[in-house]
Design a protein around this motif. Structure first.
Motif, PDB file in Angstrom:
ATOM      1  N   ARG A 212      10.368  12.966  10.492  1.00  0.00           N
ATOM      2  CA  ARG A 212       9.844  12.386  11.746  1.00  0.00           C
ATOM      3  C   ARG A 212       8.322  12.225  11.677  1.00  0.00           C
ATOM      4  NH1 ARG A 212       8.480  15.338  16.630  1.00  0.00           N
ATOM      5  NH2 ARG A 212       8.181  13.895  18.388  1.00  0.00           N
ATOM      6  N   PHE A 213       7.658  13.217  11.112  1.00  0.00           N
ATOM      7  CA  PHE A 213       6.212  13.124  10.985  1.00  0.00           C
ATOM      8  C   PHE A 213       5.831  12.062   9.945  1.00  0.00           C
ATOM      9  CE2 PHE A 213       2.097  14.346   9.189  1.00  0.00           C
ATOM     10  CZ  PHE A 213       1.329  14.442  10.343  1.00  0.00           C
ATOM     11  N   ARG A 214       6.569  11.991   8.861  1.00  0.00           N
ATOM     12  CA  ARG A 214       6.293  10.978   7.838  1.00  0.00           C
ATOM     13  C   ARG A 214       6.411   9.567   8.424  1.00  0.00           C
ATOM     14  NH1 ARG A 214       6.417  13.073   2.555  1.00  0.00           N
ATOM     15  NH2 ARG A 214       7.112  15.250   2.463  1.00  0.00           N
ATOM     16  N   LYS A 215       7.403   9.353   9.271  1.00  0.00           N
ATOM     17  CA  LYS A 215       7.571   8.039   9.909  1.00  0.00           C
ATOM     18  C   LYS A 215       6.395   7.748  10.830  1.00  0.00           C
ATOM     19  CE  LYS A 215       9.885   4.314  11.136  1.00  0.00           C
ATOM     20  NZ  LYS A 215       9.002   3.822  12.212  1.00  0.00           N
ATOM     21  N   GLN A 216       5.930   8.768  11.549  1.00  0.00           N
ATOM     22  CA  GLN A 216       4.781   8.590  12.431  1.00  0.00           C
ATOM     23  C   GLN A 216       3.533   8.228  11.631  1.00  0.00           C
ATOM     24  OE1 GLN A 216       4.859   8.407  15.552  1.00  0.00           O
ATOM     25  NE2 GLN A 216       3.071   9.269  16.580  1.00  0.00           N
ATOM     26  N   VAL A 217       3.371   8.860  10.481  1.00  0.00           N
ATOM     27  CA  VAL A 217       2.227   8.564   9.611  1.00  0.00           C
ATOM     28  C   VAL A 217       2.255   7.099   9.179  1.00  0.00           C
ATOM     29  CG1 VAL A 217       1.262   8.977   7.314  1.00  0.00           C
ATOM     30  CG2 VAL A 217       1.884  10.911   8.768  1.00  0.00           C
ATOM     31  N   GLU A 218       3.404   6.622   8.751  1.00  0.00           N
ATOM     32  CA  GLU A 218       3.525   5.231   8.311  1.00  0.00           C
ATOM     33  C   GLU A 218       3.184   4.262   9.438  1.00  0.00           C
ATOM     34  OE1 GLU A 218       7.421   4.791   6.759  1.00  0.00           O
ATOM     35  OE2 GLU A 218       7.070   6.066   4.999  1.00  0.00           O
TER      36      GLU A 218
ATOM     37  N   MET B 113       0.843  -1.193   0.000  1.00  0.00           N
ATOM     38  CA  MET B 113       0.000   0.000   0.000  1.00  0.00           C
ATOM     39  C   MET B 113       0.878   1.242   0.000  1.00  0.00           C
ATOM     40  SD  MET B 113      -2.830   1.210   2.829  1.00  0.00           S
ATOM     41  CE  MET B 113      -1.550   1.573   4.052  1.00  0.00           C
ATOM     42  N   GLU B 114       0.600   2.149  -0.915  1.00  0.00           N
ATOM     43  CA  GLU B 114       1.389   3.372  -1.045  1.00  0.00           C
ATOM     44  C   GLU B 114       0.846   4.461  -0.111  1.00  0.00           C
ATOM     45  OE1 GLU B 114       2.835   6.468  -4.574  1.00  0.00           O
ATOM     46  OE2 GLU B 114       1.143   5.090  -4.903  1.00  0.00           O
ATOM     47  N   ILE B 115       1.739   5.174   0.550  1.00  0.00           N
ATOM     48  CA  ILE B 115       1.372   6.295   1.410  1.00  0.00           C
ATOM     49  C   ILE B 115       2.045   7.544   0.865  1.00  0.00           C
ATOM     50  CG2 ILE B 115       1.486   7.283   3.719  1.00  0.00           C
ATOM     51  CD1 ILE B 115       1.539   4.466   4.846  1.00  0.00           C
ATOM     52  N   VAL B 116       1.229   8.530   0.507  1.00  0.00           N
ATOM     53  CA  VAL B 116       1.735   9.767  -0.080  1.00  0.00           C
ATOM     54  C   VAL B 116       1.438  10.918   0.872  1.00  0.00           C
ATOM     55  CG1 VAL B 116       1.628  11.352  -2.035  1.00  0.00           C
ATOM     56  CG2 VAL B 116       1.353   8.884  -2.406  1.00  0.00           C
ATOM     57  N   VAL B 117       2.488  11.590   1.350  1.00  0.00           N
ATOM     58  CA  VAL B 117       2.336  12.692   2.304  1.00  0.00           C
ATOM     59  C   VAL B 117       2.729  13.995   1.613  1.00  0.00           C
ATOM     60  CG1 VAL B 117       2.992  13.610   4.556  1.00  0.00           C
ATOM     61  CG2 VAL B 117       2.928  11.127   4.194  1.00  0.00           C
ATOM     62  N   VAL B 118       1.822  14.977   1.643  1.00  0.00           N
ATOM     63  CA  VAL B 118       2.118  16.280   1.054  1.00  0.00           C
ATOM     64  C   VAL B 118       1.779  17.373   2.062  1.00  0.00           C
ATOM     65  CG1 VAL B 118       1.712  15.507  -1.309  1.00  0.00           C
ATOM     66  CG2 VAL B 118      -0.183  16.449   0.011  1.00  0.00           C
ATOM     67  N   GLY B 119       2.456  18.494   1.951  1.00  0.00           N
ATOM     68  CA  GLY B 119       2.195  19.631   2.823  1.00  0.00           C
ATOM     69  C   GLY B 119       1.691  20.814   2.020  1.00  0.00           C
ATOM     70  N   ARG B 120       0.697  21.508   2.559  1.00  0.00           N
ATOM     71  CA  ARG B 120       0.183  22.731   1.943  1.00  0.00           C
ATOM     72  C   ARG B 120       0.512  23.900   2.872  1.00  0.00           C
ATOM     73  NH1 ARG B 120      -5.513  23.088   1.019  1.00  0.00           N
ATOM     74  NH2 ARG B 120      -5.022  24.431  -0.759  1.00  0.00           N
ATOM     75  N   HIS B 121       1.314  24.824   2.359  1.00  0.00           N
ATOM     76  CA  HIS B 121       1.767  25.979   3.137  1.00  0.00           C
ATOM     77  C   HIS B 121       2.651  25.549   4.309  1.00  0.00           C
ATOM     78  CE1 HIS B 121      -1.369  27.793   0.777  1.00  0.00           C
ATOM     79  NE2 HIS B 121      -2.308  27.189   1.446  1.00  0.00           N
ATOM     80  N   THR B 122       3.296  24.399   4.188  1.00  0.00           N
ATOM     81  CA  THR B 122       4.164  23.920   5.261  1.00  0.00           C
ATOM     82  C   THR B 122       5.117  22.861   4.728  1.00  0.00           C
ATOM     83  OG1 THR B 122       4.188  23.009   7.510  1.00  0.00           O
ATOM     84  CG2 THR B 122       2.607  22.070   5.978  1.00  0.00           C
ATOM     85  N   VAL B 123       6.170  22.606   5.484  1.00  0.00           N
ATOM     86  CA  VAL B 123       7.140  21.553   5.161  1.00  0.00           C
ATOM     87  C   VAL B 123       6.899  20.387   6.113  1.00  0.00           C
ATOM     88  CG1 VAL B 123       9.571  20.926   5.071  1.00  0.00           C
ATOM     89  CG2 VAL B 123       8.843  23.205   4.330  1.00  0.00           C
ATOM     90  N   VAL B 124       6.855  19.180   5.577  1.00  0.00           N
ATOM     91  CA  VAL B 124       6.606  17.984   6.380  1.00  0.00           C
ATOM     92  C   VAL B 124       7.936  17.296   6.684  1.00  0.00           C
ATOM     93  CG1 VAL B 124       5.382  15.795   6.530  1.00  0.00           C
ATOM     94  CG2 VAL B 124       4.356  17.718   5.297  1.00  0.00           C
ATOM     95  N   ALA B 125       8.260  17.188   7.949  1.00  0.00           N
ATOM     96  CA  ALA B 125       9.532  16.601   8.363  1.00  0.00           C
ATOM     97  C   ALA B 125       9.500  15.074   8.275  1.00  0.00           C
ATOM     98  CB  ALA B 125       9.854  17.026   9.796  1.00  0.00           C
TER      99      ALA B 125
END
Length: 220
Positions: free
Chosen positions: A15-21, A1-13
């Motif tokens: 650490r947060f991407r790992k938490q999302v996964e 399963m693919e997980i795609v993380v994008v930020g609007r008006h912000t930068v996604v670190a």
């Protein structure tokens, strides 16, 4: 399963991407056909919205209806936890509904209807702001934002694909995306229709008249 993380008006670190996964690891257990999860993180810079400045929206794309959940908090990790809780609950409901449909046939004629109040969504009691027409959207999923003149109002337009469905299915899919309205094609009438929430457990439906559709097509 693919997980795609994008930020609007912000930068996604990272650490947060790992938490999302880690947090989304249960999605495949609740929705085995899930092929992709879109995660959109938005930061609101308005000081008056400090308690809800971070918004996280989760969208699961699988076989069947799209399932979406979103939440806002003063930090994005808290918003993620709230959104995950909503998403898991909707995934469980979708799983239970699939099991129910496999074991039961829908009862014919189970839906009853009555006229909608005339004071809801009528041309006489709503304003129609002048908005510059956005660029044409070519493919389902395309979206564009347009600012209304010099005001801070932003209009977001998105193109969706649609298949004819029953009113019962429309109610279900609206609840799965967590919206107060849902645009669909009525399977019985073939009319573009909008389902919307009223007070309590009451819903309303607005349909376009066939004559209006024909005139709009002819005017293009």
């Amino acid at each position: 399963m693919e997980i795609v993380v994008v930020g609007r008006h912000t930068v996604v670190a990272d650490r947060f991407r790992k938490q999302v996964e880690d947090k989304l690891s249960k999605v495949e257990l609740l929705s085995p056909t899930a092929r992709r999860v879109d995660v959109e993180v938005t930061r609101e810079n308005n000081p008056r919205m400090a308690e809800q400045r971070e918004r996280v929206e989760l969208t699961v794309r699988a076989k069947g209806p799209v399932i979406r959940a979103e939440a806002a908090a003063d930090d994005r990790f808290g918003a993620l936890d709230l959104a995950i809780d909503k998403l898991n609950e909707r995934l469980r409901r979708a799983r239970d509904r699939r099991k129910h449909h496999r074991n039961h046939r829908p009862n014919a004629g189970a839906t009853t209807t009555r006229p909608i109040d005339d004071d809801v969504l009528t041309p006489d009691n709503r304003t129609e702001p002048q908005v510059e027409a956005p660029a044409a959207l070519a493919e389902p999923g395309d979206s564009v934002e347009t600012t209304m003149g010099d005001s801070p109002v932003v209009i977001r337009q998105k193109l969706h694909s649609a298949e004819p469905m029953t009113l019962d299915d429309a109610v279900y899919e609206m609840e799965m995306v967590g919206h107060d309205f849902y645009l669909f094609i009525d399977k019985e009438t073939a009319r573009p229709s909008v389902l919307y929430k009223r007070k309590g457990w009451s819903f309303g439906v607005v349909q376009l008249d066939d004559a209006c559709i024909g005139e709009a097509v002819a005017a293009r």
